[in-house]
Design an enzyme around this catalytic site. Structure first.
Site, PDB file in Angstrom:
ATOM      1  N   CYS A   1      -1.982   9.398   2.393  1.00 29.71           N
ATOM      2  CA  CYS A   1      -1.555   8.838   1.105  1.00 29.71           C
ATOM      3  C   CYS A   1      -2.532   9.144  -0.020  1.00 29.71           C
ATOM      4  CB  CYS A   1      -1.348   7.333   1.222  1.00 29.71           C
ATOM      5  SG  CYS A   1      -2.809   6.417   1.779  1.00 29.71           S
TER       6      CYS A   1
ATOM      7  N   GLU B   1       0.865  -1.169   0.000  1.00 28.19           N
ATOM      8  CA  GLU B   1       0.000   0.000   0.000  1.00 28.19           C
ATOM      9  C   GLU B   1       0.905   1.223   0.000  1.00 28.19           C
ATOM     10  OE1 GLU B   1      -3.134   0.108  -0.435  1.00 28.19           O
ATOM     11  OE2 GLU B   1      -3.613  -2.011  -0.240  1.00 28.19           O
TER      12      GLU B   1
END
Length: 501
Positions: A250, A216
């Site tokens: 993110c 991720e």
């Protein structure tokens, strides 16, 4: 160093032993572990908020909404669905298997021992959401919290194993040496959240043992705004999303693409929204966090110093308290310092483009982002943006809000990562999908004439017919099965016995 290596080897060995002993594989064991983790969230709630405030200056409300509540909601959802997820799922069969009355199914089973490498920006959510999925799938998990978030690392080290058994869910603390030593150990799955550079290191380490991974990562998440959008609404949502965790997210909006006319309108609306949200002095607001440490504060300051963009909005900075307010840069070029890597902070560059086509070309000329967003009221523009860009997720008229939705997968593509999780997708990520075929001794005469050597031309032709299935046959396939079965019985049992040539 040698002592640390030996300790980590011992931890990994004990975790493998706990998995082989079957301590967390049954439905009842998994439910018990999830309930224990939920108890950790309830009983240690104040300690969690204190740790998040220490590390990131997160106010209680933001910590509750973006960390604590998401984890408890995930556990509740998993407990509701877990039994059905664990069930063996029958699959459709070709005619030969229907004739033989075989059972074909897919059975999810745990990989074994998972190494979970956690980030610092959401130290609770991004550690516990994958942990919940791994527990639900029946794995043991070695948890490596980020040493950058020192308060949360201490919380996990001192309190998590009061609720989860240490032999099944050990916590390994430390920095790069400890992480490197952990990656040298053989485990059954690695789940990493962080940046692309470290993601490559993880991949190389996993390749040594052919260990499957989920990465991720992140990247530069673009936003396109067209002239049709309600600019006040767009400004509210963009500023709200950019201010979460002081931009250290993110999937935060990394940069804006729009025409110069839209740029001017957005900047004017954003100024009003910032006062509406945070008052005249953003630094005094109790709704805004802080940069994680001095190194990252200096990194962001360096980006601003090197940028050739115009500072259209500047809500101030204070290095001593690691406060850095929202900063909007206008007329930024694609080669600017702020456009090279993921910003991961409260800096928002605006790159002027002529129209949607140019924006799509700009996005597609760069690495694939974790999320891409468009603000528009024109459905044809939204459809074009969805169809012609590639990203882990795509959103229209908002950002980040997809993360709490457990029915959507969360994950990147290309440089922004591989794999997915959240809700059912977490269970699937941490489960090996084992193919199961159950046979009996029935219909052996079919095997005799269709499978076993020596082969005969009539048998081969009939086998080809049985295996072939026309797409879209639907219910008519069952009639076809009956006809073939009758032909097989009448014709094949009367075939002359075959002798090897």
């Amino acid at each position: 160093m040698a002592g640390m290596e030996v300790h980590i080897q011992k931890v990994v060995s004990q975790t493998h032993a706990a998995f082989r002993a079957g301590k967390v594989r049954t439905y009842e064991q998994r439910v018990d572990m999830l309930q224990c983790l939920d108890r950790f969230l309830v009983e240690e709630e104040e300690a969690i908020y204190d740790a998040l405030a220490e590390d990131l200056g997160k106010v209680r409300e933001e910590a509750m909404l973006h960390e604590h509540a998401l984890c408890r909601a995930e556990i509740a959802s998993v407990l509701t669905e877990l039994k059905s997820w664990m069930a063996m799922k029958p699959v459709s069969r070709a005619m030969f298997y229907l004739l033989c009355r075989d059972t074909a199914a897919v059975k999810p089973e745990p990989y074994g021992v998972v190494t979970l490498l956690c980030p610092w920006n959401f130290p609770l959510q991004l550690a516990l959401l994958p942990l919940i999925g791994a527990i639900a799938a029946g794995n043991c998990v070695i948890i490596k919290p980020s040493e950058v978030a020192v308060g949360c690392e201490r919380l996990y080290r001192e309190r998590l194993n009061k609720y989860l058994p240490v032999d099944c869910y050990p916590v390994v603390c430390g920095g790069i040496p400890e992480t490197t030593a952990l990656l040298r150990q053989r485990v059954d799955y690695i789940f990493y959240t962080g940046n692309t550079a470290v993601g490559r290191i993880i991949m190389r380490a996993a390749a040594e043992h052919l260990t499957p991974v989920t990465l991720e990562l992140g990247g530069k998440c673009p936003v396109f705004i067209d002239e049709s959008t309600d600019m006040k609404i767009a400004a509210r949502r963009i500023i709200a999303n950019k201010s979460i965790n002081a931009g250290q997210v993110c999937v935060s909006h990394d940069y804006i693409l729009c025409s110069r006319q839209v740029q001017d309108r957005f900047i004017a609306a954003a100024r009003e929204v910032l006062k509406e949200f945070f008052g005249e002095d953003m630094q005094k607001s109790d709704c805004y966090g802080r940069i994680i440490n001095d190194r990252h504060f200096q990194r962001l300051s360096g980006l601003l110093e090197q940028s050739s963009g115009n500072v259209a909005i500047d809500t101030g900075s204070n290095r001593s308290t690691r406060y850095m307010g929202i900063k909007v840069l206008s007329d930024v070029e694609g080669s600017d310092s702020t456009m090279k890597d993921e910003i991961f902070g409260p800096v928002l560059p605006i790159v002027p483009v002529k129209d949607l086509d140019e924006a799509i070309d700009f996005i597609n000329s760069r690495e694939k982002p974790l999320a891409a967003c468009i603000y528009s009221t024109r459905q044809e523009s939204i459809d074009q943006f969805i169809d012609l860009t590639t990203s882990g997720a795509v959103l229209a008229n908002d950002g980040i809000i997809n993360m709490p939705l457990q029915t959507l997968p969360f994950g990147g593509v290309g440089e922004s990562g591989m794999g997915r999780y959240h809700g059912r997708f977490s269970f699937q990520t941490f489960s090996h999908q084992k193919a199961v075929l159950l046979r009996n001794h029935n219909m052996e005469f079919l095997n005799k004439h269709l499978r076993y050597p020596p082969y005969s031309k009539p048998g081969v032709n009939l086998t080809r017919h049985i295996l072939y299935r026309t797409p879209g046959e639907g219910v008519f396939v069952y009639l076809k099965v009956l006809i073939v079965a009758a032909l097989a019985f009448i014709g094949l049992v009367n075939l002359p016995s075959r002798k090897p040539r």
